[in-house]
Write a protein that holds these residues in place. Structure first.
Motif, PDB file in Angstrom:
ATOM      1  N   UNK A 151       8.549   7.533   7.160  1.00  0.00           N
ATOM      2  CA  UNK A 151       8.139   6.488   6.226  1.00  0.00           C
ATOM      3  C   UNK A 151       7.623   5.271   6.984  1.00  0.00           C
ATOM      4  N   UNK A 152       8.286   4.944   8.086  1.00  0.00           N
ATOM      5  CA  UNK A 152       7.842   3.823   8.893  1.00  0.00           C
ATOM      6  C   UNK A 152       6.450   4.031   9.452  1.00  0.00           C
ATOM      7  N   UNK A 153       6.156   5.259   9.875  1.00  0.00           N
ATOM      8  CA  UNK A 153       4.821   5.543  10.417  1.00  0.00           C
ATOM      9  C   UNK A 153       3.762   5.429   9.333  1.00  0.00           C
ATOM     10  N   UNK A 154       4.084   5.870   8.109  1.00  0.00           N
ATOM     11  CA  UNK A 154       3.138   5.717   7.001  1.00  0.00           C
ATOM     12  C   UNK A 154       2.875   4.247   6.712  1.00  0.00           C
ATOM     13  N   UNK A 155       3.934   3.449   6.739  1.00  0.00           N
ATOM     14  CA  UNK A 155       3.787   2.016   6.518  1.00  0.00           C
ATOM     15  C   UNK A 155       2.930   1.393   7.603  1.00  0.00           C
ATOM     16  N   UNK A 156       3.178   1.770   8.840  1.00  0.00           N
ATOM     17  CA  UNK A 156       2.420   1.221   9.957  1.00  0.00           C
ATOM     18  C   UNK A 156       0.950   1.614   9.871  1.00  0.00           C
ATOM     19  N   UNK A 157       0.671   2.857   9.547  1.00  0.00           N
ATOM     20  CA  UNK A 157      -0.713   3.320   9.420  1.00  0.00           C
ATOM     21  C   UNK A 157      -1.448   2.564   8.323  1.00  0.00           C
ATOM     22  N   UNK A 158      -0.767   2.355   7.202  1.00  0.00           N
ATOM     23  CA  UNK A 158      -1.381   1.606   6.103  1.00  0.00           C
ATOM     24  C   UNK A 158      -1.687   0.176   6.513  1.00  0.00           C
ATOM     25  N   UNK A 159      -0.765  -0.436   7.251  1.00  0.00           N
ATOM     26  CA  UNK A 159      -0.972  -1.811   7.711  1.00  0.00           C
ATOM     27  C   UNK A 159      -2.114  -1.887   8.716  1.00  0.00           C
ATOM     28  N   UNK A 160      -2.229  -0.905   9.594  1.00  0.00           N
ATOM     29  CA  UNK A 160      -3.319  -0.880  10.571  1.00  0.00           C
ATOM     30  C   UNK A 160      -4.664  -0.733   9.882  1.00  0.00           C
ATOM     31  N   UNK A 161      -4.746   0.139   8.893  1.00  0.00           N
ATOM     32  CA  UNK A 161      -6.000   0.304   8.160  1.00  0.00           C
ATOM     33  C   UNK A 161      -6.377  -0.973   7.424  1.00  0.00           C
TER      34      UNK A 161
ATOM     35  N   UNK B  75       0.794  -1.231   0.000  1.00  0.00           N
ATOM     36  CA  UNK B  75       0.000   0.000   0.000  1.00  0.00           C
ATOM     37  C   UNK B  75       0.827   1.283   0.000  1.00  0.00           C
ATOM     38  N   UNK B  76       2.069   1.208   0.454  1.00  0.00           N
ATOM     39  CA  UNK B  76       2.914   2.405   0.532  1.00  0.00           C
ATOM     40  C   UNK B  76       4.245   2.123  -0.152  1.00  0.00           C
ATOM     41  N   UNK B  77       4.616   2.894  -1.179  1.00  0.00           N
ATOM     42  CA  UNK B  77       5.920   2.681  -1.825  1.00  0.00           C
ATOM     43  C   UNK B  77       7.063   3.094  -0.904  1.00  0.00           C
ATOM     44  N   UNK B  78       8.177   2.401  -1.026  1.00  0.00           N
ATOM     45  CA  UNK B  78       9.361   2.739  -0.234  1.00  0.00           C
ATOM     46  C   UNK B  78      10.447   3.315  -1.131  1.00  0.00           C
ATOM     47  N   UNK B  79      11.374   4.025  -0.518  1.00  0.00           N
ATOM     48  CA  UNK B  79      12.499   4.598  -1.259  1.00  0.00           C
ATOM     49  C   UNK B  79      13.560   3.523  -1.459  1.00  0.00           C
ATOM     50  N   UNK B  80      13.168   2.471  -2.165  1.00  0.00           N
ATOM     51  CA  UNK B  80      14.073   1.342  -2.346  1.00  0.00           C
ATOM     52  C   UNK B  80      14.269   1.051  -3.825  1.00  0.00           C
ATOM     53  N   UNK B  81      15.521   0.850  -4.206  1.00  0.00           N
ATOM     54  CA  UNK B  81      15.833   0.533  -5.594  1.00  0.00           C
ATOM     55  C   UNK B  81      15.795  -0.959  -5.872  1.00  0.00           C
ATOM     56  N   UNK B  82      15.559  -1.770  -4.825  1.00  0.00           N
ATOM     57  CA  UNK B  82      15.489  -3.218  -4.959  1.00  0.00           C
ATOM     58  C   UNK B  82      14.227  -3.746  -4.287  1.00  0.00           C
ATOM     59  N   UNK B  83      13.773  -4.936  -4.668  1.00  0.00           N
ATOM     60  CA  UNK B  83      12.646  -5.534  -3.948  1.00  0.00           C
ATOM     61  C   UNK B  83      12.994  -5.719  -2.480  1.00  0.00           C
ATOM     62  N   UNK B  84      12.055  -5.418  -1.605  1.00  0.00           N
ATOM     63  CA  UNK B  84      12.290  -5.488  -0.171  1.00  0.00           C
ATOM     64  C   UNK B  84      11.981  -6.891   0.351  1.00  0.00           C
ATOM     65  N   UNK B  85      13.009  -7.588   0.788  1.00  0.00           N
ATOM     66  CA  UNK B  85      12.866  -8.945   1.301  1.00  0.00           C
ATOM     67  C   UNK B  85      13.249  -9.029   2.765  1.00  0.00           C
ATOM     68  N   UNK B  86      14.391  -8.439   3.136  1.00  0.00           N
ATOM     69  CA  UNK B  86      14.891  -8.662   4.494  1.00  0.00           C
ATOM     70  C   UNK B  86      15.877  -7.579   4.912  1.00  0.00           C
ATOM     71  N   UNK B  87      15.574  -6.897   6.028  1.00  0.00           N
ATOM     72  CA  UNK B  87      16.491  -5.956   6.689  1.00  0.00           C
ATOM     73  C   UNK B  87      16.841  -4.739   5.844  1.00  0.00           C
ATOM     74  N   UNK B  88      16.038  -4.455   4.827  1.00  0.00           N
ATOM     75  CA  UNK B  88      16.302  -3.309   3.973  1.00  0.00           C
ATOM     76  C   UNK B  88      15.566  -2.065   4.425  1.00  0.00           C
ATOM     77  N   UNK B  89      15.113  -1.271   3.454  1.00  0.00           N
ATOM     78  CA  UNK B  89      14.442  -0.004   3.754  1.00  0.00           C
ATOM     79  C   UNK B  89      13.130  -0.239   4.505  1.00  0.00           C
ATOM     80  N   UNK B  90      12.358  -1.209   4.083  1.00  0.00           N
ATOM     81  CA  UNK B  90      11.034  -1.442   4.668  1.00  0.00           C
ATOM     82  C   UNK B  90      11.106  -1.795   6.156  1.00  0.00           C
ATOM     83  N   UNK B  91      11.838  -2.858   6.499  1.00  0.00           N
ATOM     84  CA  UNK B  91      11.916  -3.264   7.900  1.00  0.00           C
ATOM     85  C   UNK B  91      12.623  -2.216   8.757  1.00  0.00           C
ATOM     86  N   UNK B  92      13.617  -1.559   8.199  1.00  0.00           N
ATOM     87  CA  UNK B  92      14.318  -0.532   8.959  1.00  0.00           C
ATOM     88  C   UNK B  92      13.392   0.639   9.265  1.00  0.00           C
TER      89      UNK B  92
END
Length: 279
Positions: free
Chosen positions: A240-250, A156-173
């Motif tokens: 960015x983390x808060x946006x991700x969390x809000x999207x997941x909560x919704x 639901x929320x794009x990340x500032x990542x140039x690669x797919x997010x799998x583990x310990x990257x932009x998304x989880x951080x």
């Protein structure tokens, strides 16, 4: 403590209060995590922290429409893809499935709850949990679902990542910066970039291809540097983390709205033995 509060925490209740507070329309949330490497900058219990924080925040987020109670987190999971790195603790497949089935059936037996929501913070648990929820329904008549907070957020929320997010990257951080910033050590990341664009093909081929399953490992240099499989974690921000969390909560709220709390089958009397307070 990794949660935002204990108001909806199952384990802080007394036996009598558990009997009084949790009813047939209550939902028991069970956070599921792992103990495994998460690069040089995140703690081993990252998945558990995210799952537990999300569960408590979801309980507060939906308090006006759903009666959620959060059980103690299960801190160990299935992590064979990280087993060759220091600090990783992985359970046996059969043991893990048996553990989750046993815990869920015990919650159903010891309370009036008829619906359980598994909050999964670790991607490696996903496959077995898909089978577990089917077995719980067919064998015991338990209404159970699995929520994957990171996946809900990423869709639901794009990340500032140039690669797919799998583990310990932009998304989880980013999620960790939002829920437990004191546990994030970006200063421990190497000075060189961690996100070689050439890894996109390897990640897609070995990890994300739905047509074939490979026994990939996080120490494979074709996939990662220092255990990170995704974009450079330095691009993560608390905002960015808060946006991700809000999207997941919704998204989680919509899932709860769809859950039918009526038990699909009538379990056995032994399985549904009602709680009787000691006198």
């Amino acid at each position: 403590m990794t949660t935002s509060g204990t108001r909806r925490a199952f384990a802080v209740l007394s036996a009598r209060r558990a009997a009084a507070e949790l009813g047939e329309r209550s939902v028991l949330c069970l956070p599921l995590g792992s103990v495994e490497q998460h690069g040089p900058h995140l703690p081993l219990d990252t998945d558990t922290v995210i799952a537990e924080c999300f569960a408590h925040r979801l309980a507060a987020h939906v308090a006006g429409r759903h009666d959620l109670w959060v059980g103690p987190a299960v801190p160990y999971g299935l992590s064979p893809e990280h087993a060759r790195t220091p600090g990783t603790i992985t359970l046996d497949l059969h043991l893990y499935a048996t553990l989750i089935i046993t815990l869920v059936t015990e919650y159903i037996r010891s309370t009036r709850v008829q619906s359980v929501l598994l909050i999964n913070g670790h991607g490696g648990n996903r496959g077995v949990l898909e089978a577990v929820v089917h077995q719980l329904r067919h064998a015991h008549g338990v209404t159970s679902r699995v929520l994957h907070p990171a996946a809900l957020a990423a869709s639901r929320v794009p990340t500032e990542s140039e690669l797919p997010e799998v583990h310990a990257g932009v998304l989880e951080t980013a999620l960790m910066l939002a829920v437990a910033p004191d546990r994030v050590r970006l200063d421990l990341l190497p000075s060189e970039t961690l996100s070689d664009p050439g890894r996109r093909r390897a990640i897609g081929h070995l990890v994300l291809d739905r047509g074939v399953t490979w026994p990939w490992t996080s120490d494979d240099p074709a996939l990662s540097t220092d255990g990170v499989i995704g974009g450079d974690p330095r691009k993560a921000t608390p905002e960015a983390g808060q946006k991700l969390l809000t999207a997941a909560l919704d998204a989680g709220t919509h899932v709860l709205d769809r859950i039918d709390t009526a038990t699909p089958h009538e379990p056995s009397q032994i399985f549904r033995r009602p709680y009787a307070p000691h006198t």
